[in-house]
Motif scaffolding. Sequence first.
Motif, short mmCIF file in Angstrom:
data_model
loop_
_atom_site.label_atom_id
_atom_site.label_comp_id
_atom_site.label_asym_id
_atom_site.label_seq_id
_atom_site.Cartn_x
_atom_site.Cartn_y
_atom_site.Cartn_z
N VAL A 236 8.42 29.11 114.76
CA VAL A 236 9.32 30.26 114.81
C VAL A 236 10.07 30.36 116.12
N GLY A 237 9.38 30.16 117.24
CA GLY A 237 10.04 30.27 118.54
C GLY A 237 11.22 29.31 118.68
N GLN A 238 11.03 28.09 118.25
CA GLN A 238 12.11 27.09 118.30
C GLN A 238 13.26 27.48 117.38
N LEU A 239 12.92 28.03 116.21
CA LEU A 239 13.96 28.44 115.27
C LEU A 239 14.75 29.62 115.81
N VAL A 240 14.08 30.53 116.50
CA VAL A 240 14.77 31.67 117.13
C VAL A 240 15.78 31.16 118.15
N ASP A 241 15.38 30.17 118.95
CA ASP A 241 16.31 29.59 119.93
C ASP A 241 17.54 29.01 119.23
N THR A 242 17.32 28.33 118.11
CA THR A 242 18.43 27.76 117.35
C THR A 242 19.36 28.86 116.86
N LEU A 243 18.77 29.94 116.37
CA LEU A 243 19.58 31.04 115.84
C LEU A 243 20.34 31.76 116.94
N PHE B 157 8.82 45.03 127.03
CA PHE B 157 8.54 45.64 125.74
C PHE B 157 9.47 46.81 125.47
N ASP B 158 9.68 47.67 126.46
CA ASP B 158 10.53 48.84 126.26
C ASP B 158 11.97 48.44 125.95
N ALA B 159 12.47 47.40 126.62
CA ALA B 159 13.83 46.95 126.35
C ALA B 159 13.95 46.37 124.95
N ALA B 160 12.94 45.61 124.54
CA ALA B 160 12.95 45.03 123.20
C ALA B 160 12.86 46.13 122.13
N MET B 161 12.04 47.15 122.38
CA MET B 161 11.93 48.25 121.43
C MET B 161 13.22 49.06 121.37
N ALA B 162 13.89 49.19 122.50
CA ALA B 162 15.18 49.88 122.51
C ALA B 162 16.18 49.14 121.63
N ALA B 163 16.15 47.80 121.67
CA ALA B 163 17.04 47.01 120.82
C ALA B 163 16.68 47.21 119.35
N HIS B 164 15.38 47.28 119.05
CA HIS B 164 14.96 47.55 117.67
C HIS B 164 15.39 48.94 117.22
N ALA C 7 16.96 41.24 118.85
CA ALA C 7 15.83 42.13 119.13
C ALA C 7 14.54 41.34 119.16
N GLN C 8 14.39 40.39 118.22
CA GLN C 8 13.20 39.57 118.18
C GLN C 8 13.09 38.70 119.43
N ALA C 9 14.19 38.11 119.84
CA ALA C 9 14.19 37.29 121.06
C ALA C 9 13.86 38.15 122.27
N GLY C 10 14.28 39.41 122.23
CA GLY C 10 14.00 40.31 123.35
C GLY C 10 12.53 40.54 123.58
N LEU C 11 11.72 40.45 122.53
CA LEU C 11 10.27 40.61 122.69
C LEU C 11 9.69 39.49 123.54
N ARG C 12 10.36 38.38 123.56
CA ARG C 12 9.89 37.23 124.33
C ARG C 12 10.52 37.18 125.72
N ASP C 13 11.77 37.64 125.80
CA ASP C 13 12.55 37.40 127.02
C ASP C 13 12.74 38.62 127.92
N THR C 14 12.41 39.83 127.42
CA THR C 14 12.59 41.04 128.23
C THR C 14 11.31 41.86 128.20
#
Length: 207
Positions: A84-91, A117-124, A108-115
Amino acid sequence: RRRLRLLPRLVPAGGFTVGSLEAAFRTRSVPAIREFLTGERLLAQSLFEEACAAYARAFAADSTFWLALSRRVFAGEWVLDPTVGQLVDTLIAHAAELPRRERFEIEAQAGLRDTTFDAAMAAHETLIREYPTSWFGLTSYADHMTHHGPLAGRRLEEARDAWRRVVRLNPNLVFAWDHVALIAALEGDSVSLGQDSLLGALRYHFN
């Protein structure tokens, strides 16, 4: 465009928007669209492994069918697919070619990995505010609020309310009922726990 508005009826409780459909039907591959629609039906029934396989076949039939790959990622997360991680990078590299809602979802999903938690939840939260009738983004939000929210100081009732919104949008999602029951157990709500466990078992039996 009127025909596109009728097509979501083919997929029970699916997360289609007209924009998503327009992207889906841009493919010129009949096998790709057939497998994509199969995946949508399977996903709406919580059959994630089977949905993953259908979306993978759709993308194999048309390697520019980025919408199918985004659904493949969504389904893959629920079966702990290590790719999944590699596929997210492709997307992310092809985000501009996704419909707006799916672009928000993958970012938003990539944000959970790269930012944070609060920033990723804000995107969600932006995603589910703009697309309140789609259970895709709401499911991701609810799941992360359940498993990571309390560690970040978020209230468990936020996750509970999100899961209840998910099952209102798609009552066939067995795993969503499981999470509602889990939260009821954590909150010591034995009445809701019994009801939600029963509903989840019934959905599993009849799917």
